[in-house]
Design an enzyme around this catalytic site. Structure first.
Site, PDB file in Angstrom:
ATOM      1  N   ARG A  53       7.179 -12.581   8.608  1.00  0.00           N
ATOM      2  CA  ARG A  53       6.409 -12.153   7.674  1.00  0.00           C
ATOM      3  C   ARG A  53       7.105 -11.828   6.540  1.00  0.00           C
ATOM      4  O   ARG A  53       7.632 -10.810   6.411  1.00  0.00           O
ATOM      5  CB  ARG A  53       5.602 -11.069   8.283  1.00  0.00           C
ATOM      6  CG  ARG A  53       4.568 -10.480   7.263  1.00  0.00           C
ATOM      7  CD  ARG A  53       3.320  -9.720   7.545  1.00  0.00           C
ATOM      8  NE  ARG A  53       3.734  -8.551   8.216  1.00  0.00           N
ATOM      9  CZ  ARG A  53       2.879  -7.465   8.235  1.00  0.00           C
ATOM     10  NH1 ARG A  53       1.446  -7.569   8.082  1.00  0.00           N
ATOM     11  NH2 ARG A  53       3.378  -6.258   8.822  1.00  0.00           N
ATOM     12  N   ASP A 333       2.798   1.624   9.893  1.00  0.00           N
ATOM     13  CA  ASP A 333       3.436   1.152   8.709  1.00  0.00           C
ATOM     14  C   ASP A 333       2.657   1.255   7.188  1.00  0.00           C
ATOM     15  O   ASP A 333       2.130   2.174   7.566  1.00  0.00           O
ATOM     16  CB  ASP A 333       3.596  -0.596   8.885  1.00  0.00           C
ATOM     17  CG  ASP A 333       2.063  -1.404   8.807  1.00  0.00           C
ATOM     18  OD1 ASP A 333       1.139  -0.696   8.392  1.00  0.00           O
ATOM     19  OD2 ASP A 333       2.211  -2.681   9.334  1.00  0.00           O
TER      20      ASP A 333
END
Length: 418
Positions: A53, A333
């Protein structure tokens, strides 16, 4: 998934060592010796398919200048990876596969497709070799699913429900509307109407186009010292994955390896086939109103305190170079910190009425904020606080939630300090 985005604090060290780790992973030479545990880690012969990602389009890489302008973080992450690994991966029978984050508009999908096509031509590999799964994690993307799929049709294999950033996007887009106040984030789940609608719409549009619909992340992590609490957490994960597979998702995410078995059990039970592309969900009729339906619930002092606490704790860790942080038995996150500070900003701007009848004014915020900061300092120790990033994290969080102009992403101002 190797994450160079929300669970990575993009220090130069993390960025470059991450790329080196990806090279080592594809060469099957990556290893780690943990001196504290006196334990060595190496790859098994058969490994999961590697996905990467890259950073979102809003993030730059300030350590690389092109014509005196900061390079795109997206292009740095993508370009370094394919340049150093494409040949090796093709020799190994795989290819560069990506998770594309934060897309808000079909023109961004078109841009990524052009980037893929250019890189494939440059590296002399067949068009369509690179593959992409797009995270649907912005409210605007939900209104352009077909267009996003079309623009990436040469490379796309699926869409993924990025649930935490999706909640953040919803709050952010409607932040100035007093009638769109979102309650405590703990009250917003995948059963909340606007979240349920978006999840089912992703399944429907994916399967109509013959691509996969991947469910969301279960953020729970094992609670090793409390069997009862651990059992309750695992049951939450089980129910979440049962709902996803019954809705028609083809796969899902968990935040910890110990939860893979829980997710696999539910998908094996209700999805004996490799996928559910035959589940077209033609019974689903999602309207624009469904996608923006206001979630019901309450705003409480406890919710405010939790947002302040978690927001500061995560920001401090991020400033130290840690993007994935275990807080209160959840793997967090940047999306969690974004929800936390955006909610406080919205509640404060609109002076929302709390469950107990009080208005959330600047005076009340200052009292709660100072109290939460005092708690953190007490836990860390006033003599040790200077060896942390808490003073900066506290200042940054307070500024972001009290300033008149809303900051689009927490990571943009924070990036200047790492």
């Amino acid at each position: 998934m190797a994450d160079l985005e929300d669970s990575n604090a993009p220090t130069w060290k993390n960025t470059i060592e991450g790329q080196q780790n990806l090279i080592d992973a594809n060469n099957k030479t990556i290893s780690l010796y943990d001196s504290r545990k006196d334990k060595s880690y190496t790859l098994h012969k058969n490994t999961a398919v590697l996905l990467v990602r890259p950073r979102g389009l809003h993030l730059n890489e300030r350590h690389i200048l092109i014509n005196n302008e900061e390079a795109s973080g997206s292009l740095v992450d993508f370009g370094l990876y394919v340049f150093h690994n494409a040949k090796t991966m093709l020799e190994n029978g795989t290819a560069p596969y990506f998770y594309l984050p934060k897309i808000e508009h079909y023109l961004e999908a078109r841009w990524w497709n052009e980037v893929f096509a250019f890189a494939e031509e440059y590296l002399n590999v067949s068009q369509g070799t690179f593959k992409a799964t797009v995270l649907v994690e912005t409210i605007t993307a939900s209104f352009q699913l077909d267009e996003i799929i079309y623009e990436l049709k040469e490379h796309i294999v699926g869409l993924n429900c990025g649930r935490w950033d999706y909640i953040f996007s919803y709050i952010k887009k409607f932040r100035n509307h007093p009638n769109f106040v979102v309650p405590n984030r703990d009250q917003v789940t995948m059963t909340t109407p606007f979240m349920d609608a978006y999840s089912k719409l992703v399944i429907q549009r994916c399967h109509k186009r013959g691509i996969l619909a991947i469910g969301g992340m279960a953020a729970q992590i094992p609670i090793k010292n409390n069997e009862k609490a651990n059992a309750a957490a695992l049951e939450k994960v089980r129910k979440d994955k049962e709902r996803e597979v019954k809705n028609g998702h083809d796969g899902t995410w968990v935040a910890h390896p110990d939860l893979v078995a829980v997710a696999m059990q539910e998908f094996d039970k209700y999805m004996p086939t490799p996928n559910q592309l035959d589940v077209l969900r033609e019974d689903v009729h999602i309207t624009a109103e469904d996608l923006v339906e206001i979630p019901q619930g309450t705003v409480t002092e406890a919710g405010i305190r939790k947002n302040i606490n978690v927001g500061i704790l995560y920001t401090e860790a991020w400033l130290r170079g840690h993007g994935a942080v275990a807080l209160y038995h959840l793997m967090e996150d940047a999306a969690t910190a974004e929800i936390s500070r955006t909610q406080v900003w919205q509640w404060l701007k609109n002076e929302v009425k709390l469950e107990d009848g009080r208005l959330f004014t600047r005076t009340l915020f200052d009292d709660i904020f100072d109290n939460e900061v005092e708690k953190i300092i007490t836990i860390i120790g006033s003599d040790k606080i200077e060896n942390t990033k808490f003073e900066l994290a506290i200042q940054l969080f307070e500024r972001l939630v009290t300033q008149e102009k809303f900051e689009e992403f927490l990571t943009l101002p924070a990036y200047q300090y790492i």
